[in-house]
Scaffold this active site. Sequence first.
Site, PDB file in Angstrom:
ATOM      1  N   SER A  41       0.880  -1.181   0.000  1.00  0.00           N
ATOM      2  CA  SER A  41       0.000   0.000   0.000  1.00  0.00           C
ATOM      3  C   SER A  41       0.910   1.221   0.000  1.00  0.00           C
ATOM      4  O   SER A  41       1.177   1.844   1.011  1.00  0.00           O
ATOM      5  CB  SER A  41      -0.934  -0.007   1.212  1.00  0.00           C
ATOM      6  N   HIS A 156      -2.997  -6.375   2.348  1.00  0.00           N
ATOM      7  CA  HIS A 156      -2.046  -7.370   2.877  1.00  0.00           C
ATOM      8  C   HIS A 156      -2.636  -8.773   3.025  1.00  0.00           C
ATOM      9  O   HIS A 156      -1.968  -9.670   3.540  1.00  0.00           O
ATOM     10  CB  HIS A 156      -1.510  -6.919   4.236  1.00  0.00           C
ATOM     11  N   GLU A 165      -4.527  -3.124   9.157  1.00  0.00           N
ATOM     12  CA  GLU A 165      -3.741  -3.693  10.257  1.00  0.00           C
ATOM     13  C   GLU A 165      -4.444  -3.491  11.595  1.00  0.00           C
ATOM     14  O   GLU A 165      -4.828  -2.369  11.933  1.00  0.00           O
ATOM     15  CB  GLU A 165      -2.353  -3.028  10.332  1.00  0.00           C
ATOM     16  N   GLU A 211       2.027  -9.652   6.648  1.00  0.00           N
ATOM     17  CA  GLU A 211       2.814  -9.239   7.810  1.00  0.00           C
ATOM     18  C   GLU A 211       2.706 -10.237   8.960  1.00  0.00           C
ATOM     19  O   GLU A 211       3.058  -9.928  10.100  1.00  0.00           O
ATOM     20  CB  GLU A 211       2.411  -7.831   8.242  1.00  0.00           C
ATOM     21  N   ASP A 245      -3.925   0.394  11.596  1.00  0.00           N
ATOM     22  CA  ASP A 245      -3.513   1.122  10.394  1.00  0.00           C
ATOM     23  C   ASP A 245      -4.630   0.901   9.388  1.00  0.00           C
ATOM     24  O   ASP A 245      -4.772  -0.197   8.834  1.00  0.00           O
ATOM     25  CB  ASP A 245      -2.170   0.617   9.850  1.00  0.00           C
ATOM     26  N   GLU A 289      -3.478   4.845  12.445  1.00  0.00           N
ATOM     27  CA  GLU A 289      -2.600   5.300  11.358  1.00  0.00           C
ATOM     28  C   GLU A 289      -3.408   5.451  10.073  1.00  0.00           C
ATOM     29  O   GLU A 289      -4.329   4.661   9.824  1.00  0.00           O
ATOM     30  CB  GLU A 289      -1.491   4.251  11.173  1.00  0.00           C
ATOM     31  N   ASP A 316       1.195   8.201   7.559  1.00  0.00           N
ATOM     32  CA  ASP A 316       2.133   7.373   6.788  1.00  0.00           C
ATOM     33  C   ASP A 316       2.157   7.909   5.355  1.00  0.00           C
ATOM     34  O   ASP A 316       3.055   8.663   4.977  1.00  0.00           O
ATOM     35  CB  ASP A 316       1.668   5.909   6.873  1.00  0.00           C
ATOM     36  N   LYS A 341       9.549   5.266   7.434  1.00  0.00           N
ATOM     37  CA  LYS A 341       9.995   4.117   6.644  1.00  0.00           C
ATOM     38  C   LYS A 341      11.149   4.588   5.762  1.00  0.00           C
ATOM     39  O   LYS A 341      10.934   5.393   4.850  1.00  0.00           O
ATOM     40  CB  LYS A 341       8.863   3.648   5.721  1.00  0.00           C
ATOM     41  N   HIS A 369       8.539  -1.260   9.414  1.00  0.00           N
ATOM     42  CA  HIS A 369       8.931  -2.185   8.351  1.00  0.00           C
ATOM     43  C   HIS A 369       8.058  -1.942   7.120  1.00  0.00           C
ATOM     44  O   HIS A 369       7.238  -1.030   7.110  1.00  0.00           O
ATOM     45  CB  HIS A 369       8.736  -3.631   8.858  1.00  0.00           C
ATOM     46  N   LYS A 392       6.819  -0.808  14.562  1.00  0.00           N
ATOM     47  CA  LYS A 392       5.915  -1.861  14.093  1.00  0.00           C
ATOM     48  C   LYS A 392       6.665  -2.688  13.065  1.00  0.00           C
ATOM     49  O   LYS A 392       7.221  -2.163  12.114  1.00  0.00           O
ATOM     50  CB  LYS A 392       4.580  -1.306  13.574  1.00  0.00           C
TER      51      LYS A 392
HETATM   52  P1  PGA Z   1       3.130  -1.398   3.076  1.00  0.00           P
HETATM   53  O1  PGA Z   1       2.229  -1.308   4.377  1.00  0.00           O
HETATM   54  O2  PGA Z   1       4.498  -1.742   3.479  1.00  0.00           O
HETATM   55  O3  PGA Z   1       2.437  -2.440   2.265  1.00  0.00           O
HETATM   56  O4  PGA Z   1       3.056  -0.021   2.427  1.00  0.00           O
HETATM   57  C1  PGA Z   1       2.699  -0.821   5.600  1.00  0.00           C
HETATM   58  C2  PGA Z   1       1.921   0.373   6.034  1.00  0.00           C
HETATM   59  O5  PGA Z   1       0.988   0.835   5.337  1.00  0.00           O
HETATM   60  O6  PGA Z   1       2.198   0.911   7.101  1.00  0.00           O
HETATM   61 ZN    ZN Z   2       0.551   2.503   6.924  1.00  0.00          ZN
END
Ligand code: PGA
Ligand code: ZN
Length: 417
Positions: A41, A156, A165, A211, A245, A289, A316, A341, A369, A392
């Site tokens: 995503s 996911h 999430e 995940e 999330d 999130e 994010d 990230k 991650h 996370k």
């Molecule tokens: P992604 O998801 O690594 O698939 O982007 C993680 C997130 O959205 O926090």
């Molecule tokens: Zn996210």
Amino acid sequence: MQIINCYAYEIFDSRGLPTIECCIQLANGHKVYASVPSGASVGSAEALELRDDNTNRLLGKGVLQAVNYINNTIAPKLLYQEINALAMDSMLMDLDHHPQKITIGANTILAVSMALFKAQAAAENLELYQILQRVSGTAQAKMPTPMFNVINGGAHANNNLHVQEYMIVPQADDLDAHKNYAQQLHAGVVFYQTLKQQLHDSGQSTNVGDEGGFAPNFVNDAAPLQLLTDIAQQLPQYSYKFALDVAASELFNEKTQSYDLLQEKNLSAQQLTDIYEDWCQKFDIISIEDGMSQTDIMGWKTLTAQIGNAVQLVGDDIFVTSPMKIRKGVLQKTANAVLIKPNQIGTVSQTLAAIDACKNNNLKIVISHRSGETNDTFIADLAVGTACHYIKAGAPARGERIAKYNRLLVLNDMLYA
Ligand code: PGA
Ligand code: ZN
């Protein structure tokens, strides 16, 4: 100490898709390795991931161009130079000034950038977190609180959940700094296994998403929160709070400017905010999130104004680890916490600059991650060295996820034992 070798090659991530690993060798023969993760995503303003797009090879997802760029263009600039991770990292930034690294790719640069900081640590006989602590000017390294993703949905998993999430956040007693992290990890493990048993006993799927969280179907997006609450009640020896999330950029219809949950459709930002508020009243949620889409700034403002005082609202996709966007968010009053990230921005230095922007504005930080991971544990050292609040790294299961939590156990002993 000099760098005597630097090379990259293609490896495969946790989804079985190609990614890059970079190796740097120092004059004493020591080799360090760094590999980069990949998102599903992906925020629209994230730095580019360079892929070969050659449909005859690995479905177009190969990374040989990136590997060649490292081997033929970057490596010659590093060979036989004294290792200086910060200076070499700014040389990497100079190779592509576009904020989204559109010519070279963030995956290309990040593999080298991470390897440089590991090489710096090896050259000085220090741990990676100590180098990151020094270059970030962090007074005291500290363990982050882990957020374990135990139920997967959205992009996911192939179940019906729209929220991506569902995380548990074990609370520490704070009696003893050394015991806290181990206790939180144990609480995560026991919760995960209890949840698995309960799903199994009630005839539901215990298959997992990207995940490592379970991914059965539910009647609506609130139902997993009730299940998590029930499990937490069965484990009174631990204390849990919850985090989501939503990854709402994936649920947003640009044309109608509305959001679809599993059950509730065509929601305005106000209606979605009211739903979150209701969930927060019913369940012990401390963090949400990407509650709104990356393009819905008005929605973010509504959300932050209405529940930002009570709940951590993590940006994010809206911030994509960009210091500039984080500062803009402060002015616009969107979100009150930031997801970090490294592969959204492309170098370790810029990641540290994003962390700095958060600290300067009192924004809580969650180191993260990606859904496609490798066994690299760089983010564990990053969280500890910069004293970030949360990390996370998925479920407390599956090799590429547990690798980060295990590295944190080792760092916990180094800090406090
Ligand atoms: P992604 O998801 O690594 O698939 O982007 C993680 C997130 O959205 O926090
Ligand atoms: Zn996210």
